[in-house]
Scaffold this motif. Sequence first.
Motif, PDB file in Angstrom:
ATOM      1  N   PRO A  44       0.835  -1.208   0.000  1.00  0.00           N
ATOM      2  CA  PRO A  44       0.000   0.000   0.000  1.00  0.00           C
ATOM      3  C   PRO A  44       0.866   1.254   0.000  1.00  0.00           C
ATOM      4  CG  PRO A  44      -0.731  -1.578   1.665  1.00  0.00           C
ATOM      5  CD  PRO A  44       0.601  -2.052   1.174  1.00  0.00           C
ATOM      6  N   THR A  45       0.238   2.413  -0.192  1.00  0.00           N
ATOM      7  CA  THR A  45       0.968   3.669  -0.167  1.00  0.00           C
ATOM      8  C   THR A  45       1.500   3.950   1.237  1.00  0.00           C
ATOM      9  OG1 THR A  45      -1.081   4.889   0.264  1.00  0.00           O
ATOM     10  CG2 THR A  45      -0.425   4.628  -2.037  1.00  0.00           C
ATOM     11  N   LEU A  46       2.522   4.809   1.306  1.00  0.00           N
ATOM     12  CA  LEU A  46       3.187   5.091   2.580  1.00  0.00           C
ATOM     13  C   LEU A  46       2.214   5.684   3.598  1.00  0.00           C
ATOM     14  CD1 LEU A  46       5.865   5.034   4.094  1.00  0.00           C
ATOM     15  CD2 LEU A  46       6.346   7.327   3.203  1.00  0.00           C
ATOM     16  N   GLY A  47       1.357   6.602   3.135  1.00  0.00           N
ATOM     17  CA  GLY A  47       0.389   7.200   4.050  1.00  0.00           C
ATOM     18  C   GLY A  47      -0.547   6.164   4.649  1.00  0.00           C
ATOM     19  N   ASN A  48      -0.952   5.207   3.835  1.00  0.00           N
ATOM     20  CA  ASN A  48      -1.841   4.151   4.304  1.00  0.00           C
ATOM     21  C   ASN A  48      -1.125   3.237   5.296  1.00  0.00           C
ATOM     22  OD1 ASN A  48      -4.445   3.136   4.225  1.00  0.00           O
ATOM     23  ND2 ASN A  48      -3.945   1.582   2.710  1.00  0.00           N
ATOM     24  N   ILE A  49       0.158   3.015   5.058  1.00  0.00           N
ATOM     25  CA  ILE A  49       0.944   2.177   5.971  1.00  0.00           C
ATOM     26  C   ILE A  49       1.047   2.833   7.338  1.00  0.00           C
ATOM     27  CG2 ILE A  49       3.250   1.267   6.433  1.00  0.00           C
ATOM     28  CD1 ILE A  49       3.562   0.833   3.420  1.00  0.00           C
ATOM     29  N   TRP A  50       1.321   4.142   7.373  1.00  0.00           N
ATOM     30  CA  TRP A  50       1.424   4.840   8.651  1.00  0.00           C
ATOM     31  C   TRP A  50       0.087   4.861   9.383  1.00  0.00           C
ATOM     32  CZ3 TRP A  50       5.592   5.361  11.202  1.00  0.00           C
ATOM     33  CH2 TRP A  50       6.813   5.566  10.563  1.00  0.00           C
ATOM     34  N   LEU A  51      -0.992   5.013   8.632  1.00  0.00           N
ATOM     35  CA  LEU A  51      -2.318   4.968   9.244  1.00  0.00           C
ATOM     36  C   LEU A  51      -2.573   3.594   9.848  1.00  0.00           C
ATOM     37  CD1 LEU A  51      -5.066   6.293   9.770  1.00  0.00           C
ATOM     38  CD2 LEU A  51      -5.791   5.510   7.499  1.00  0.00           C
ATOM     39  N   PHE A  52      -2.158   2.564   9.134  1.00  0.00           N
ATOM     40  CA  PHE A  52      -2.314   1.195   9.623  1.00  0.00           C
ATOM     41  C   PHE A  52      -1.497   0.974  10.888  1.00  0.00           C
ATOM     42  CE2 PHE A  52      -0.634  -3.172   9.715  1.00  0.00           C
ATOM     43  CZ  PHE A  52      -1.822  -3.879   9.807  1.00  0.00           C
ATOM     44  N   ILE A  53      -0.270   1.495  10.921  1.00  0.00           N
ATOM     45  CA  ILE A  53       0.593   1.333  12.094  1.00  0.00           C
ATOM     46  C   ILE A  53      -0.034   2.004  13.312  1.00  0.00           C
ATOM     47  CG2 ILE A  53       2.800   2.037  13.121  1.00  0.00           C
ATOM     48  CD1 ILE A  53       4.080   1.600  10.373  1.00  0.00           C
ATOM     49  N   GLY A  54      -0.516   3.239  13.142  1.00  0.00           N
ATOM     50  CA  GLY A  54      -1.119   3.952  14.264  1.00  0.00           C
ATOM     51  C   GLY A  54      -2.360   3.259  14.788  1.00  0.00           C
ATOM     52  N   THR A  55      -3.201   2.788  13.877  1.00  0.00           N
ATOM     53  CA  THR A  55      -4.426   2.109  14.290  1.00  0.00           C
ATOM     54  C   THR A  55      -4.108   0.771  14.952  1.00  0.00           C
ATOM     55  OG1 THR A  55      -5.518   3.113  12.370  1.00  0.00           O
ATOM     56  CG2 THR A  55      -6.695   1.357  13.501  1.00  0.00           C
ATOM     57  N   SER A  56      -3.126   0.063  14.433  1.00  0.00           N
ATOM     58  CA  SER A  56      -2.747  -1.228  14.998  1.00  0.00           C
ATOM     59  C   SER A  56      -2.200  -1.070  16.406  1.00  0.00           C
ATOM     60  CB  SER A  56      -1.709  -1.915  14.108  1.00  0.00           C
ATOM     61  OG  SER A  56      -2.241  -2.210  12.834  1.00  0.00           O
ATOM     62  N   LEU A  57      -1.379  -0.040  16.620  1.00  0.00           N
ATOM     63  CA  LEU A  57      -0.825   0.202  17.955  1.00  0.00           C
ATOM     64  C   LEU A  57      -1.945   0.486  18.951  1.00  0.00           C
ATOM     65  CD1 LEU A  57       2.354   2.348  17.234  1.00  0.00           C
ATOM     66  CD2 LEU A  57       2.278   0.068  18.266  1.00  0.00           C
ATOM     67  N   ALA A  58      -2.932   1.271  18.529  1.00  0.00           N
ATOM     68  CA  ALA A  58      -4.057   1.559  19.413  1.00  0.00           C
ATOM     69  C   ALA A  58      -4.792   0.278  19.782  1.00  0.00           C
ATOM     70  CB  ALA A  58      -5.008   2.550  18.742  1.00  0.00           C
ATOM     71  N   LEU A  59      -4.939  -0.619  18.815  1.00  0.00           N
ATOM     72  CA  LEU A  59      -5.620  -1.887  19.068  1.00  0.00           C
ATOM     73  C   LEU A  59      -4.787  -2.800  19.957  1.00  0.00           C
ATOM     74  CD1 LEU A  59      -8.038  -3.772  18.348  1.00  0.00           C
ATOM     75  CD2 LEU A  59      -6.634  -4.624  16.458  1.00  0.00           C
ATOM     76  N   LEU A  60      -3.493  -2.875  19.678  1.00  0.00           N
ATOM     77  CA  LEU A  60      -2.620  -3.783  20.424  1.00  0.00           C
ATOM     78  C   LEU A  60      -2.454  -3.361  21.880  1.00  0.00           C
ATOM     79  CD1 LEU A  60       0.094  -4.328  17.682  1.00  0.00           C
ATOM     80  CD2 LEU A  60      -1.288  -6.129  18.726  1.00  0.00           C
TER      81      LEU A  60
END
Length: 217
Positions: free
Chosen positions: A4-20
């Motif tokens: 995916p695009t870099l912006g989407n990757i960073w969004l995924f990382i932030g959301t994943s951290l919140a979930l984890l």
Amino acid sequence: MITPTLGNIWLFIGTSLALLLIPGPAVLYIFARSVEQGRLAGFVSILGIHAATLVHVIVAALGLSAILASSALAFSAVKYAGAAYLIWLGLRKIFGRNELPDTETGLKAFGVARLLRDGFLVNLFNQKTALFFLAFLPQFIEVDRGHAAMQIAFMGLIYTCLGIITDGSYAFAAGIAGDWLRRNRRYLAVERYISGGPLIGLGLTAAFAGNRGSRQQ
């Protein structure tokens, strides 16, 4: 491009951290193991837990997650198997013989294989992890870029690495607390209930509360 695009990757990382960072069955399991047996046992359990995470990644990347999501019977089987295993672990802790070794001997007494196995099974049937890969992760896949399976695998590996870091932090903190708790006589008297009770509660919650979440998908 297969990612995916870099912006989407960073969004995924932030959301994943919140979930984890929200404690779920795997986190509470790691906490209980680390308090009971020490940090090293907690870290070994993490390896088992995230070996199961990689299984979820592979299943999602192969497209089998779509089949599981569309089958109420298959989803229910995963949910109830995980709930039953958590309840069994809790009951075994409460009614089994007292197994509270010192930090230095805890890993030897329980065995690396057992810690890996229990951690693997807890997360293999973890409804939170299954729902993440079934319903949440696909939202970050950019279909127009193609290679959906590779994108899922890439995001799944990021999630696994983040999980190892956050779970390791929990294990480290719990291990420090465990050093004090294991020397506290009052804690030793109720330790089996403190460790086993949450596992049973998690299993019951997964069994009865999961129906509402599955209908909302």
